[in-house]
Design a protein around this motif. Structure first.
Motif, mmCIF file in Angstrom:
data_model
loop_
_atom_site.group_PDB
_atom_site.id
_atom_site.type_symbol
_atom_site.label_atom_id
_atom_site.label_comp_id
_atom_site.label_asym_id
_atom_site.label_seq_id
_atom_site.Cartn_x
_atom_site.Cartn_y
_atom_site.Cartn_z
ATOM 1 N N SER A 127 0.848 -1.313 0.024
ATOM 2 C CA SER A 127 -0.015 0.500 -0.433
ATOM 3 C C SER A 127 0.390 1.320 0.108
ATOM 4 C CB SER A 127 -1.424 -0.405 0.992
ATOM 5 O OG SER A 127 -1.617 1.247 0.492
ATOM 6 N N GLU A 128 1.850 1.186 1.393
ATOM 7 C CA GLU A 128 2.498 2.446 1.135
ATOM 8 C C GLU A 128 3.425 2.117 -0.365
ATOM 9 O OE1 GLU A 128 6.579 4.297 4.020
ATOM 10 O OE2 GLU A 128 5.429 2.320 3.727
ATOM 11 N N LEU A 129 4.003 1.699 -0.632
ATOM 12 C CA LEU A 129 4.817 1.378 -2.749
ATOM 13 C C LEU A 129 3.972 1.999 -3.744
ATOM 14 C CD1 LEU A 129 6.550 -2.187 -2.305
ATOM 15 C CD2 LEU A 129 7.849 0.673 -2.061
ATOM 16 N N MET A 130 2.755 1.778 -3.583
ATOM 17 C CA MET A 130 1.645 2.023 -4.835
ATOM 18 C C MET A 130 1.426 3.757 -4.192
ATOM 19 S SD MET A 130 -0.697 -1.369 -4.752
ATOM 20 C CE MET A 130 -1.763 -1.348 -5.923
ATOM 21 N N TYR A 131 0.680 4.008 -2.545
ATOM 22 C CA TYR A 131 0.709 5.590 -2.839
ATOM 23 C C TYR A 131 1.882 6.481 -2.824
ATOM 24 C CZ TYR A 131 -4.197 3.982 -1.196
ATOM 25 O OH TYR A 131 -5.147 4.113 -1.130
ATOM 26 N N ASN A 132 2.506 5.641 -3.012
ATOM 27 C CA ASN A 132 4.307 6.477 -3.738
ATOM 28 C C ASN A 132 4.226 6.735 -4.711
ATOM 29 O OD1 ASN A 132 4.354 7.108 -0.234
ATOM 30 N ND2 ASN A 132 6.325 5.533 0.002
ATOM 31 N N LEU A 133 4.386 5.606 -5.232
ATOM 32 C CA LEU A 133 4.428 6.150 -7.078
ATOM 33 C C LEU A 133 3.585 6.857 -7.665
ATOM 34 C CD1 LEU A 133 5.247 1.872 -7.299
ATOM 35 C CD2 LEU A 133 7.005 4.087 -8.122
ATOM 36 N N LYS A 134 2.576 5.967 -6.820
ATOM 37 C CA LYS A 134 0.648 7.593 -7.802
ATOM 38 C C LYS A 134 1.670 8.936 -7.626
ATOM 39 C CE LYS A 134 -3.422 5.035 -7.490
ATOM 40 N NZ LYS A 134 -4.704 5.227 -7.593
ATOM 41 N N GLU A 135 2.529 8.859 -6.617
ATOM 42 C CA GLU A 135 2.267 10.518 -6.546
ATOM 43 C C GLU A 135 3.910 10.858 -7.687
ATOM 44 O OE1 GLU A 135 4.022 11.292 -2.565
ATOM 45 O OE2 GLU A 135 1.546 11.149 -1.644
ATOM 46 N N ARG A 136 4.264 10.054 -7.997
ATOM 47 C CA ARG A 136 5.188 10.437 -9.124
ATOM 48 C C ARG A 136 4.686 10.402 -10.298
ATOM 49 N NH1 ARG A 136 9.277 5.554 -9.196
ATOM 50 N NH2 ARG A 136 8.673 6.000 -11.787
ATOM 51 N N SER A 137 4.775 11.677 -11.034
ATOM 52 C CA SER A 137 4.091 12.454 -12.425
ATOM 53 C C SER A 137 4.715 11.794 -13.040
ATOM 54 C CB SER A 137 5.360 13.783 -12.655
ATOM 55 O OG SER A 137 6.695 13.316 -12.847
ATOM 56 N N ASP A 138 5.492 10.573 -13.174
ATOM 57 C CA ASP A 138 5.620 9.226 -14.555
ATOM 58 C C ASP A 138 4.776 8.265 -14.102
ATOM 59 O OD1 ASP A 138 7.472 8.732 -12.133
ATOM 60 O OD2 ASP A 138 8.404 7.677 -13.635
ATOM 61 N N VAL A 139 4.254 8.104 -13.185
ATOM 62 C CA VAL A 139 2.911 7.305 -13.094
ATOM 63 C C VAL A 139 1.834 7.330 -13.186
ATOM 64 C CG1 VAL A 139 2.488 5.164 -11.530
ATOM 65 C CG2 VAL A 139 4.744 5.879 -11.855
#
Length: 476
Positions: A396-408
């Motif tokens: 969950s933490e990994l996915m939410y952090n990745l979602k915040e990236r502009s390239d994701v």
């Protein structure tokens, strides 16, 4: 001081005191106890699990009067014993292994016992992913060829109970885990035909380091002779640096198209002109075409004819719990991929359904491996994901952090942490629509909520059929 290996030709089992560490629930411990009892040994079984957790295994041994049990508690000292037999799941750091090392008590395992008694030729398969399916494909091909063959090892079948039926001209096809290979290194044993499907860090909770995991896997080639075959996936960069004493054969995707697989090696070269045409497979995904290529390479080294290879693969229906089609409900297709206990296996499953909306059930116990790539692929491929078990919060933490990236850019719906498997299943149903694939492919081990990936997969199948039953009841 290393553990003292056990060589069966130097040891009379009758009347000896033998300790088995880790009875387990998958048959290997039971098979070892029954074999040792048949040889006249007196056996003490030690397992940290209690009697209730080991009911099925204990029931299979209840007729053996020469077996004593120490269950449900940890002990740091061995009873008086002449030999220690170790379940593959017991880690090298276990205090009783340290005790055996100090006392120079010989140590063996179910696989080592079988290996020393087995008269037949062996095809052994290992890898971080794909080894079960590749092993089963090889067995299907060998059966189609008419060869007398036996399937066993980490795939969940102990061949120790039938070793006296195996003949020198037979073929034994074994799935070999890193744990089993670590044990075989003690007796300097490798199969005549060894296959490595791939390599990525795994089981670091057991091995502690990637280096130890790699060294264990490399046992599959370490003790081969120059007349043996070492089969490697040419598309895995890590494997190109592995040394092998046998004749090296490499398989992989051809440079011009992923659908035309080539196998090349010192022993032979199969090209478009004389290569076995890969038949339509009943198991989906490019990774299964690669598994088939590994199986073709192994069986070609065993002198199996092209026609038998084609028939064996064409008839191969796949394994339970490995992209197993369970059924369809309200235009939703359900797949049980509980055997996907590594991130890489689950990523392959996601890729196999990349043209379909996927509702994923992911997570489980923590094997201390990096889940970043898995989280990335979940966001890329899934419509919604139910997060389960010990690794649920990590994903969950990994996915939410990745979602915040502009390239994701992902619209994946991420569930709250699910409190039970049933809750995760129900959440997945609520997120789904007609045309969706509901996929159990956890990418993690099952421990914590389940005793094994088998129990987890069976629960998924049970919930599917209960779903159908509820629908029938509501319409009657």
């Amino acid at each position: 001081m290393p553990l003292k290996p056990f060589l069966i030709q130097d040891f009379e089992l009758k009347g000896r005191l033998i300790t088995l560490l880790g009875l387990g629930r998958f048959g290997g411990g039971v098979a070892a106890v029954r074999y040792l009892a048949a040889q006249g040994a007196q056996i003490t079984v030690i397992d940290g699990k209690d009697e209730a957790s080991l009911t099925d295994s204990l029931q299979q041994l209840e007729s053996l009067s020469q077996v004593k049990y120490q269950l449900g508690s940890e002990t740091h000292e061995l009873p008086k014993t002449d030999l220690l037999v170790v379940n593959p799941a017991i880690p090298p750091c276990h205090p009783l292994l340290k005790n055996a090392e100090e006392l120079q008590i010989p140590v063996t395992s179910e696989m080592e016992l079988f290996w020393q008694l087995n008269p037949a030729r062996v095809i052994g398969v290992t890898g971080s992913n794909g080894k079960s399916t590749t092993t089963a494909m090889i067995h299907a091909i060998m059966q189609a060829s008419g060869a007398r063959c036996w399937l066993g090892g980490n795939i969940g079948i102990s061949l120790l109970p039938v070793v006296d039926q195996i003949q020198p001209d037979d073929w034994v096809i074994l799935e070999l885990s890193s744990f089993q290979l670590e044990a075989l290194n003690r007796i300097q044993a490798s199969p005549q035909i060894g296959v490595v499907t791939n390599f990525s860090p795994n089981h670091l909770d057991w091995h502690q380091t990637v280096e130890h995991y790699r060294e264990s896997k490399q046992t599959i080639f370490r003790w081969q002779t120059q007349n043996d075959f070492s089969i490697l996936n040419a598309d895995e960069g890590e494997l190109q640096n592995w040394s092998a004493a046998g004749k090296v054969v490499r398989y992989g995707a051809a440079p011009d198209t992923q659908l035309d697989l080539l196998i090349k090696g010192e022993a032979f070269e199969l090209t478009k002109q004389n290569y076995t045409i890969l038949p339509h497979l009943n198991v989906p995904g490019m990774h299964n075409r690669m598994n088939a290529a590994a199986a073709i390479a192994a069986c070609t080294c065993a002198s199996v004819e092209v026609a038998a290879i084609q028939v064996g693969l064409k008839n191969f229906e796949g394994l339970p719990h490995r992209l197993q089609f369970v059924g369809e409900f309200l235009e939703r297709r359900f797949y049980n991929d509980s055997l996907a206990t590594t991130p890489e296996s689950a990523i392959c499953a996601l890729d196999a359904f990349k043209d379909c909306p996927i509702i994923l059930l992911a997570g489980g116990s923590d094997k201390k491996v990096d889940l970043t790539d898995f989280a990335t692929q979940i966001l890329k491929h899934s419509k919604a994901t139910a997060l389960m078990g010990e690794t649920g919060p990590v994903l969950s933490e990994l996915m939410y952090n990745l979602k915040e990236r502009s390239d994701v850019n992902s619209s994946t719906v991420i569930s709250p942490q699910q409190t039970s498997f049933e809750a995760a299943f129900d959440w997945a149903i609520r997120q789904s629509g007609p045309g969706d694939v509901i996929l159990l492919s956890p990418g993690c081990a099952s421990y914590g909520w389940f005793s094994s990936f088998v129990e987890r997969g069976e629960r998924f199948v049970k919930l599917f059929f209960e779903l159908n039953a509820r629908m029938r009841d509501s319409t009657e």
